[in-house]
Design a protein around this motif. Structure first.
Motif, mmCIF file in Angstrom:
data_model
loop_
_atom_site.group_PDB
_atom_site.id
_atom_site.type_symbol
_atom_site.label_atom_id
_atom_site.label_comp_id
_atom_site.label_asym_id
_atom_site.label_seq_id
_atom_site.Cartn_x
_atom_site.Cartn_y
_atom_site.Cartn_z
ATOM 1 N N LEU A 268 0.850 -1.189 0.000
ATOM 2 C CA LEU A 268 0.000 0.000 0.000
ATOM 3 C C LEU A 268 0.880 1.231 0.000
ATOM 4 O O LEU A 268 2.003 1.213 0.511
ATOM 5 N N VAL A 269 0.379 2.315 -0.591
ATOM 6 C CA VAL A 269 1.191 3.530 -0.705
ATOM 7 C C VAL A 269 0.457 4.735 -0.135
ATOM 8 O O VAL A 269 -0.775 4.822 -0.189
ATOM 9 N N ASP A 270 1.255 5.650 0.409
ATOM 10 C CA ASP A 270 0.797 6.972 0.814
ATOM 11 C C ASP A 270 1.527 7.988 -0.058
ATOM 12 O O ASP A 270 2.769 7.970 -0.124
ATOM 13 N N ILE A 271 0.775 8.850 -0.724
ATOM 14 C CA ILE A 271 1.370 9.837 -1.629
ATOM 15 C C ILE A 271 0.889 11.230 -1.236
ATOM 16 O O ILE A 271 -0.304 11.431 -0.978
ATOM 17 N N VAL A 272 1.820 12.173 -1.212
ATOM 18 C CA VAL A 272 1.472 13.581 -1.033
ATOM 19 C C VAL A 272 1.789 14.298 -2.340
ATOM 20 O O VAL A 272 2.945 14.292 -2.794
ATOM 21 N N ALA A 273 0.764 14.892 -2.944
ATOM 22 C CA ALA A 273 0.941 15.660 -4.184
ATOM 23 C C ALA A 273 1.110 17.136 -3.823
ATOM 24 O O ALA A 273 0.199 17.753 -3.268
ATOM 25 N N GLY B 189 -7.237 4.104 -6.402
ATOM 26 C CA GLY B 189 -8.461 3.481 -5.897
ATOM 27 C C GLY B 189 -8.408 1.976 -5.999
ATOM 28 O O GLY B 189 -7.490 1.391 -6.578
ATOM 29 N N GLY B 190 -9.406 1.316 -5.427
ATOM 30 C CA GLY B 190 -9.478 -0.136 -5.493
ATOM 31 C C GLY B 190 -8.648 -0.829 -4.449
ATOM 32 O O GLY B 190 -8.575 -2.054 -4.401
ATOM 33 N N ALA B 191 -7.956 -0.071 -3.594
ATOM 34 C CA ALA B 191 -7.176 -0.632 -2.497
ATOM 35 C C ALA B 191 -7.246 0.362 -1.347
ATOM 36 O O ALA B 191 -8.068 1.280 -1.368
ATOM 37 N N GLN B 192 -6.375 0.212 -0.381
ATOM 38 C CA GLN B 192 -6.375 1.129 0.764
ATOM 39 C C GLN B 192 -5.279 2.175 0.646
ATOM 40 O O GLN B 192 -4.754 2.672 1.644
ATOM 41 N N ASN B 193 -4.900 2.529 -0.584
ATOM 42 C CA ASN B 193 -3.915 3.584 -0.791
ATOM 43 C C ASN B 193 -4.474 4.916 -0.310
ATOM 44 O O ASN B 193 -5.684 5.145 -0.306
ATOM 45 N N LEU C 271 -3.928 12.804 4.613
ATOM 46 C CA LEU C 271 -3.902 11.530 3.904
ATOM 47 C C LEU C 271 -5.291 10.908 3.939
ATOM 48 O O LEU C 271 -5.839 10.649 5.013
ATOM 49 N N THR C 272 -5.843 10.707 2.767
ATOM 50 C CA THR C 272 -7.227 10.246 2.648
ATOM 51 C C THR C 272 -7.260 8.923 1.900
ATOM 52 O O THR C 272 -6.685 8.798 0.805
ATOM 53 N N GLU C 273 -7.920 7.921 2.500
ATOM 54 C CA GLU C 273 -8.009 6.634 1.840
ATOM 55 C C GLU C 273 -8.831 6.765 0.565
ATOM 56 O O GLU C 273 -9.876 7.430 0.550
ATOM 57 N N MET C 274 -8.349 6.124 -0.504
ATOM 58 C CA MET C 274 -8.966 6.304 -1.817
ATOM 59 C C MET C 274 -10.152 5.373 -2.037
ATOM 60 O O MET C 274 -10.233 4.616 -3.015
#
Length: 459
Positions: free
Chosen positions: A50-55, A93-97, A116-119
């Motif tokens: 799983l990934v956490d991304i900050v744009a 989406g489609g996972a807990q990223n 950080l918001t779950e997709m």
């Protein structure tokens, strides 16, 4: 992650290749290339971390307007970034990223910052709404938004099974004194320089220092932002291996490692290091995604072979490595391989008992010399005829025509004699050809033609 309680092992493949398969033992080879390739298989989302991304998104005035001679002309860069973010949100989406957004100009735009918001479907809509509401305006400062992005990732509580990245987009130049020391080292930063006026050095430093990536998008290619962001977010959400280290060790004291190059242009996501004695090296790859292939070329110095025998094999390198599975950090060892090269001895020259085999070359040189001498003789005669005009102009023209006729006839006669002479020499050489294999020469039935012109070069 696991299926039925069992850890899913990676099938990462490490292989080596050499284009050159043989080096004579008496010769050395500098810059001998060895290709080192690692390839990840296609894997399902169950085998991805799983990934956490900050744009981090530049919303300065130039992201919406070009200022020319005091007039503002719309350029729609921010609108294109918003479209690109839709693809990023979709891919996560489609996972807990999870995804967070940090907009900035000359300061962080706090009203547009999202945690950080779950997709999930609801989370995707909430973040997209925030992105769609961004407006251009203000200057450009990099330090504060980067620190904000790093702080968001630092504050996470459960990070054991998650990877973290920063995506940084900007079209402008930092005007507030940004430097390398302001770059957070803990997270890969993937930068996008939009338009020709962005801070190329600063964005490239962010990528290089953190083993991220740097992508430039010119004004003529602004419509490619969505494509590039789509590719990046898909890659980040399908990482299967992290912290890969490939080692190379010389198996011969004379075999040294000169340099290592990535076969990917402008590669900032990998690093290599060669030991001081040049007998070992390491290649470090931060992340590898599903189906991704990475290739490097190691250049060696291969010395002369000191072994005995007319043919042998020299071991050059041993290549192996290890990495961590992205989803559980379990360390996996790559299978080791040995790079070898054949070192044949040179074939001893055949006994030089048949000097007649050089007759053909000697005869060609001789007849070329004859032709050159003949041409020079006629050139001199024609020149003398041109200045000796005692009989008048018509007499001169007649002499020149006679000389040209004689020249043509002489050349025909010489060609005929040359062909016959070389043919005779060739027949004799063919009869004695087994001499080059070390056998005894058959008795010659005719004498070798003599050569009267020595040292003449063929033309």
């Amino acid at each position: 992650m696991a299926t039925d309680g069992q850890v899913i092992p990676s099938a990462m493949q490490l292989s080596t290749f050499t284009k050159v398969t043989s080096i004579p033992k008496e010769e050395s080879y500098k810059d001998f290339p060895v290709a080192v390739r690692v390839k990840a298989p296609e894997m399902t989302f169950h085998e991805h971390a799983l990934v956490d991304i900050v744009a981090v998104i530049d919303v300065s005035g130039t992201m919406g307007w070009n200022y020319v001679n005091g007039s503002a002309v719309p350029n729609h860069r921010l609108e294109l970034v918003k479209e690109a973010m839709k693809k990023v949100i979709e891919n996560l989406g489609g996972a807990q990223n999870r995804l967070a957004v940090v907009p900035f100009s000359d300061k962080v735009i706090e009203a547009g910052v999202t945690p950080l918001t779950e997709m999930t479907k609801e989370g995707q809509q909430r973040v997209q709404k925030t992105v769609d509401g961004l407006k251009p305006g203000g200057g450009t400062a990099f330090r504060a938004p980067l620190q904000k992005a790093a702080q968001i990732l630092d504050d996470r509580k459960a990070v054991e099974d998650r990877l973290a990245f920063i995506i940084f987009l900007s079209d402008g130049k930092d005007t507030y004194g940004f430097s390398k020391e302001d770059i957070p080292r803990a997270y890969q930063i993937h930068t996008f320089g939009i338009s020709e006026d962005h801070s190329a050095e600063a964005l490239q430093n962010m990528a290089t220092v953190t083993s991220g990536s740097y992508t430039t998008i010119t004004n003529n290619d602004l419509d490619k932002i969505t494509e590039k962001m789509d590719q990046l977010s898909d890659k980040l959400s399908s990482i299967v291996a992290v912290d890969m280290s490939i080692y190379l060790k010389s198996l011969n004291p004379g075999v040294s490692l000169l340099r290592i190059e990535s076969c990917t242009a402008d590669d900032t996501s990998s690093k290599s290091q060669i030991s001081d004695n040049k007998l070992s090296a390491n290649i470090f790859v931060r992340t590898i995604s599903s189906s991704e292939e990475r290739e490097f070329t190691a250049y060696l110095h291969v010395p002369e072979s000191q072994g005995n025998g007319s043919k042998g094999v020299m071991e050059l390198l041993t290549v192996g490595g290890r990495y961590n599975q992205s989803w559980d950090r379990k360390q996996i060892t790559l299978s080791e391989s040995v790079v070898t090269i054949e070192r044949p001895g040179s074939t001893p020259p055949a006994p030089s008992s048949c000097k007649e085999l050089n007759w053909i070359e000697e005869r060609v040189e001789y007849w070329c010399k004859v032709k050159l001498d003949l041409s020079a003789m006629y050139d001199k005669a024609e020149a003398e005829a041109g200045v000796t005009v005692s009989g008048g102009e018509s007499q001169c023209q007649c002499q020149c025509q006679d000389l040209q006729t004689l020249r043509a006839g002489s050349l025909v006669a010489i060609d005929r004699a040359m062909h016959h002479d070389i043919y005779t020499a060739t027949l004799l050489a063919v009869k004695l050809r087994h001499c080059s294999r070390g056998g005894a020469a058959e008795p010659a039935t005719e004498n070798a033609p003599s050569t009267t012109a020595q040292g003449a070069k063929a033309v």
